[in-house]
Design a protein around this motif. Structure first.
Motif, PDB file in Angstrom:
ATOM      1  N   TYR A   1       0.860  -1.177   0.000  1.00  0.00           N
ATOM      2  CA  TYR A   1       0.000   0.000   0.000  1.00  0.00           C
ATOM      3  C   TYR A   1       0.902   1.234   0.000  1.00  0.00           C
ATOM      4  O   TYR A   1       1.985   1.225   0.588  1.00  0.00           O
ATOM      5  N   TYR A   2       0.455   2.284  -0.677  1.00  0.00           N
ATOM      6  CA  TYR A   2       1.193   3.535  -0.707  1.00  0.00           C
ATOM      7  C   TYR A   2       0.331   4.605  -0.041  1.00  0.00           C
ATOM      8  O   TYR A   2      -0.742   4.940  -0.529  1.00  0.00           O
ATOM      9  N   GLU A   3       0.814   5.091   1.100  1.00  0.00           N
ATOM     10  CA  GLU A   3       0.084   6.119   1.830  1.00  0.00           C
ATOM     11  C   GLU A   3       1.038   7.266   2.161  1.00  0.00           C
ATOM     12  O   GLU A   3       2.077   7.052   2.782  1.00  0.00           O
ATOM     13  N   ASN A   4       0.667   8.478   1.710  1.00  0.00           N
ATOM     14  CA  ASN A   4       1.497   9.657   1.958  1.00  0.00           C
ATOM     15  C   ASN A   4       2.936   9.441   1.497  1.00  0.00           C
ATOM     16  O   ASN A   4       3.899   9.792   2.187  1.00  0.00           O
ATOM     17  N   LYS A   5       3.055   8.804   0.327  1.00  0.00           N
ATOM     18  CA  LYS A   5       4.350   8.542  -0.314  1.00  0.00           C
ATOM     19  C   LYS A   5       5.223   7.585   0.498  1.00  0.00           C
ATOM     20  O   LYS A   5       6.439   7.528   0.309  1.00  0.00           O
ATOM     21  N   ARG A   6       4.594   6.827   1.388  1.00  0.00           N
ATOM     22  CA  ARG A   6       5.307   5.806   2.140  1.00  0.00           C
ATOM     23  C   ARG A   6       4.770   4.434   1.754  1.00  0.00           C
ATOM     24  O   ARG A   6       3.578   4.264   1.514  1.00  0.00           O
ATOM     25  N   VAL A   7       5.675   3.464   1.721  1.00  0.00           N
ATOM     26  CA  VAL A   7       5.305   2.106   1.335  1.00  0.00           C
ATOM     27  C   VAL A   7       4.961   1.299   2.577  1.00  0.00           C
ATOM     28  O   VAL A   7       5.705   1.294   3.563  1.00  0.00           O
ATOM     29  N   LYS A   8       3.807   0.612   2.548  1.00  0.00           N
ATOM     30  CA  LYS A   8       3.391  -0.232   3.671  1.00  0.00           C
ATOM     31  C   LYS A   8       3.156  -1.650   3.134  1.00  0.00           C
ATOM     32  O   LYS A   8       2.087  -1.956   2.613  1.00  0.00           O
ATOM     33  N   PRO A   9       4.160  -2.537   3.243  1.00  0.00           N
ATOM     34  CA  PRO A   9       4.005  -3.898   2.733  1.00  0.00           C
ATOM     35  C   PRO A   9       3.048  -4.717   3.592  1.00  0.00           C
ATOM     36  O   PRO A   9       2.844  -4.441   4.781  1.00  0.00           O
ATOM     37  N   VAL A  10       2.469  -5.730   2.984  1.00  0.00           N
ATOM     38  CA  VAL A  10       1.665  -6.726   3.702  1.00  0.00           C
ATOM     39  C   VAL A  10       2.563  -7.944   3.923  1.00  0.00           C
ATOM     40  O   VAL A  10       3.059  -8.531   2.964  1.00  0.00           O
ATOM     41  N   TYR A  11       2.779  -8.299   5.192  1.00  0.00           N
ATOM     42  CA  TYR A  11       3.687  -9.391   5.522  1.00  0.00           C
ATOM     43  C   TYR A  11       2.926 -10.678   5.849  1.00  0.00           C
ATOM     44  O   TYR A  11       1.742 -10.647   6.212  1.00  0.00           O
ATOM     45  N   ALA A  12       3.654 -11.806   5.741  1.00  0.00           N
ATOM     46  CA  ALA A  12       3.106 -13.068   6.226  1.00  0.00           C
ATOM     47  C   ALA A  12       2.905 -12.963   7.733  1.00  0.00           C
ATOM     48  O   ALA A  12       3.699 -12.333   8.439  1.00  0.00           O
ATOM     49  N   THR A  13       1.842 -13.605   8.224  1.00  0.00           N
ATOM     50  CA  THR A  13       1.529 -13.467   9.651  1.00  0.00           C
ATOM     51  C   THR A  13       0.857 -14.724  10.184  1.00  0.00           C
ATOM     52  O   THR A  13       0.206 -15.461   9.437  1.00  0.00           O
ATOM     53  N   ILE A  14       1.034 -14.971  11.475  1.00  0.00           N
ATOM     54  CA  ILE A  14       0.331 -16.083  12.130  1.00  0.00           C
ATOM     55  C   ILE A  14      -1.148 -15.746  12.219  1.00  0.00           C
ATOM     56  O   ILE A  14      -1.523 -14.629  12.586  1.00  0.00           O
ATOM     57  N   ILE A  15      -1.998 -16.717  11.885  1.00  0.00           N
ATOM     58  CA  ILE A  15      -3.441 -16.499  11.949  1.00  0.00           C
ATOM     59  C   ILE A  15      -4.061 -17.523  12.890  1.00  0.00           C
ATOM     60  O   ILE A  15      -3.663 -18.697  12.915  1.00  0.00           O
ATOM     61  N   THR A  16      -5.033 -17.077  13.696  1.00  0.00           N
ATOM     62  CA  THR A  16      -5.709 -17.940  14.665  1.00  0.00           C
ATOM     63  C   THR A  16      -7.208 -17.941  14.398  1.00  0.00           C
ATOM     64  O   THR A  16      -7.719 -17.134  13.619  1.00  0.00           O
ATOM     65  N   GLU A  17      -7.901 -18.847  15.099  1.00  0.00           N
ATOM     66  CA  GLU A  17      -9.373 -18.875  14.999  1.00  0.00           C
ATOM     67  C   GLU A  17      -9.973 -17.532  15.384  1.00  0.00           C
ATOM     68  O   GLU A  17     -10.927 -17.057  14.756  1.00  0.00           O
ATOM     69  N   GLU A  18      -9.399 -16.908  16.419  1.00  0.00           N
ATOM     70  CA  GLU A  18      -9.928 -15.642  16.902  1.00  0.00           C
ATOM     71  C   GLU A  18      -9.843 -14.549  15.826  1.00  0.00           C
ATOM     72  O   GLU A  18     -10.706 -13.677  15.741  1.00  0.00           O
ATOM     73  N   ASN A  19      -8.803 -14.616  15.011  1.00  0.00           N
ATOM     74  CA  ASN A  19      -8.667 -13.625  13.935  1.00  0.00           C
ATOM     75  C   ASN A  19      -9.807 -13.703  12.935  1.00  0.00           C
ATOM     76  O   ASN A  19     -10.085 -12.739  12.208  1.00  0.00           O
ATOM     77  N   LEU A  20     -10.474 -14.856  12.890  1.00  0.00           N
ATOM     78  CA  LEU A  20     -11.525 -15.081  11.888  1.00  0.00           C
ATOM     79  C   LEU A  20     -12.928 -14.849  12.438  1.00  0.00           C
ATOM     80  O   LEU A  20     -13.910 -14.999  11.708  1.00  0.00           O
ATOM     81  N   ASP A  21     -13.027 -14.481  13.710  1.00  0.00           N
ATOM     82  CA  ASP A  21     -14.346 -14.352  14.354  1.00  0.00           C
ATOM     83  C   ASP A  21     -15.287 -13.439  13.573  1.00  0.00           C
ATOM     84  O   ASP A  21     -16.471 -13.744  13.411  1.00  0.00           O
TER      85      ASP A  21
END
Length: 369
Positions: free
Chosen positions: A171-191
């Motif tokens: 994502y590019y916000e205010n001329k800054r780059v914000k990458p999306v990284y791999a992350t641990i996902i849990t059941e709670e994240n899907l609630d």
């Protein structure tokens, strides 16, 4: 010799290699198909196959390239002034035109990597399938957008699950780059998520790591770096998080075991590639796990680590030799300029290109041409 680098604005590796090729007397030019409909002027005539286009420096050139290096190009983004239907039509036409011209050029021009090879390499699932056939160990993997399937996968074996994307998303916000990284996902994240998720993603069982390896292959020539990801909190799941913090990730040059090196070379051949960057895990039990390969992954950043030879120089020699076997003598003079010192002019150019192409760069765009 004439080399075209088909890339995207502000790509440090592409800019650095363009500069170094020119220092060697090579007629090298970066072009942006992402600028079709904006600043890119493009003409292609048949049967003589004359190519005319706009370079990154906004110069019009007429060229018959010997080499076309496909360095992570992005597809065109339509003009924002168009209505939705016109924008969709323009986008489709420009993408199809770019594909058609590249396919025509591939009959007489050496591509690195080839179009069929690039197409295969885009498939993370095919990579894993081929790697398994070559006796690489791979993570247990699920690809889905079904919430119940993800939950069942998380519950199975009680092993943490990592969620990752098919291609780098920034994502590019205010001329800054914000990458999306791999992350641990849990059941709670899907609630709060619906039963059918908006996007299909990759889910993999986490594997214990002693360290990770990034290995660049230029034909049979390889440069492998051990990355001490587990000593840095930000790098335990996705090494890119730690790499984003300057000097926070330790690494050093290593020699790959002969069997592993041969597996990597065979996987490239199976996928129709002549160059690729491999991401591997080494477990505490010294088992090597294949994660993925990137047919033009980031590589020059590896020069910051101990004893790593001049990758910029090696890559240029590889391109000059048209992807064939080449002899490369690593620079061992500690006072000699390295890729990281040579990359400083590229950073200035990249910064300016980010300013020039802000309107297009602001799109979330993981799709490549």
């Amino acid at each position: 010799m004439q080399i075209i680098i088909v890339t995207a604005p502000a790509d440090i590796d592409a800019i650095s290699i363009e500069i170094q090729l020119r220092n060697k007397g090579i007629d090298a030019h970066r072009i942006f198909f992402s600028e079709l409909g904006h600043t890119q002027r493009l003409s292609f005539t048949l049967p003589k196959k004359k190519l005319s286009l706009t370079t990154a420096e906004n110069k019009q050139i007429h060229i018959e390239p010997d080499i076309i290096w496909m360095r992570r190009p992005r597809p065109p983004n339509p003009n924002s002034n168009l209505n939705a239907q016109d924008a969709a039509a323009v986008h489709a036409e420009n993408v199809n035109a770019a594909h058609a011209i590249l396919q025509s050029l591939s009959k007489t021009t050496r591509f690195i990597n080839t179009i069929p090879g690039r197409d295969q390499a885009r498939s993370k699932t095919l990579q894993l399938e081929y790697a398994s056939e070559l006796n690489f160990a791979i993570p247990d993997t699920l690809v889905t957008n079904c919430k119940d399937h993800i939950i069942n996968f998380i519950k199975r074996d009680q092993v943490p699950v990592i969620m990752k994307t098919f291609a780098p998303i920034r994502y590019y916000e205010n001329k800054r780059v914000k990458p999306v990284y791999a992350t641990i996902i849990t059941e709670e994240n899907l609630d709060e998520e619906p039963e059918l998720l908006d996007q299909v993603s990759i889910f993999q069982k986490a594997i214990p790591k002693a360290y990770e390896i990034r290995a660049l292959f230029l034909g049979n020539y390889s440069i492998a770096v051990k990355l001490d990801t587990q000593s840095h909190a930000m790098g335990k799941v996705d090494s890119r998080r730690a790499m984003a913090v300057e000097n926070e990730l330790d690494g050093q040059l290593i020699e790959l075991p002969g069997i592993l090196k041969n597996q990597c070379i065979q996987l490239m051949k199976k996928m129709g590639l002549v160059t690729a960057s491999f991401d591997l895990i080494v477990t505490p039990n010294n088992e090597y796990i294949f994660l993925e390969l990137n047919e033009t992954g980031q590589c020059i950043f590896l020069e910051q680590y101990r004893n790593v030879p001049n990758i910029l120089e090696a890559y240029c020699e590889f391109l000059i030799h048209q992807g064939n076997a080449f002899k490369f003598m690593p620079i061992i003079d500690p006072l000699a300029p390295t890729g990281l010192s040579l990359v400083e002019p590229a950073r200035k150019i990249a910064k300016q290109e980010m300013e020039n192409y802000t309107s297009r760069a602001s799109h979330v765009n993981a799709v490549r041409l």
